[in-house]
Scaffold this motif. Structure first.
Motif: not given
Length: 167
Positions: A82-86, A89-96, A101-103
């Motif tokens: 619930g408290l996941l936050k980027f 931040t530079m992210l290598k992902t297909q997920m977000f 909500a998390h970025t």
């Protein structure tokens, strides 16, 4: 790997995995598992910590795979965090998604442009989008990088660079 839950906070950090040796059962020399694994349970029925949190501020999370994240959680995958936050931040992902909500103010799948990752030189190049685009509110009070250089340095806008190394 972040297993069994817990709360984690990272500021001005670079996580980059360009390891090219095998970690799979095939004869391939290619890495097949993501750099970041997050789990929140001890066994298949017991959550370790119900209020897990992960925060990344002014960080770079990169690697040679198209997907560098894996969540293995009880209670609804990444929503269990619930408290996941980027944040910045530079992210290598297909997920977000880039604005989900998390970025917050993140760059998703934007090439980081390191000096030379094959020799573990993870300083950012002069053409990197990580230069002068960080947040003074997401740096945890850190003003100098791991080599002692100021994150803001000569940045005319007064914003810090992202990652562990100032440009």
């Amino acid at each position: 790997r972040f297993e069994f839950g817990g709360s984690y906070t990272f500021f001005q950090s670079t996580f980059a995995n360009y390891w090219n040796q095998t970690n799979n059962s095939q004869a391939s020399n290619d890495r097949t598992t993501p750099s970041f694994y997050f789990g929140n349970y001890v066994n298949s029925t017991q959550i370790s910590y119900a209020s897990d949190s992960l925060y990344f501020g002014n960080c770079i999370l990169d690697g040679s795979l198209a997907e560098e994240f894996q969540f293995d959680t009880i209670a609804g995958a990444i929503n269990a965090f619930g408290l996941l936050k980027f944040d910045h931040t530079m992210l290598k992902t297909q997920m977000f998604p880039s604005n989900g909500a998390h970025t917050s103010a993140c760059l998703i799948n934007n090439p980081t442009s390191f000096v030379n990752p094959s020799t573990s030189n993870f300083k950012i190049n002069s053409n990197s989008a990580a230069i002068a685009t960080g947040s003074l509110f997401a740096n945890g009070g850190f003003i100098n990088d791991i080599t002692g250089n100021n994150f803001v340095g000569s940045n005319s806008n007064g914003q810090p660079d992202w990652g562990a190394y100032a440009h």
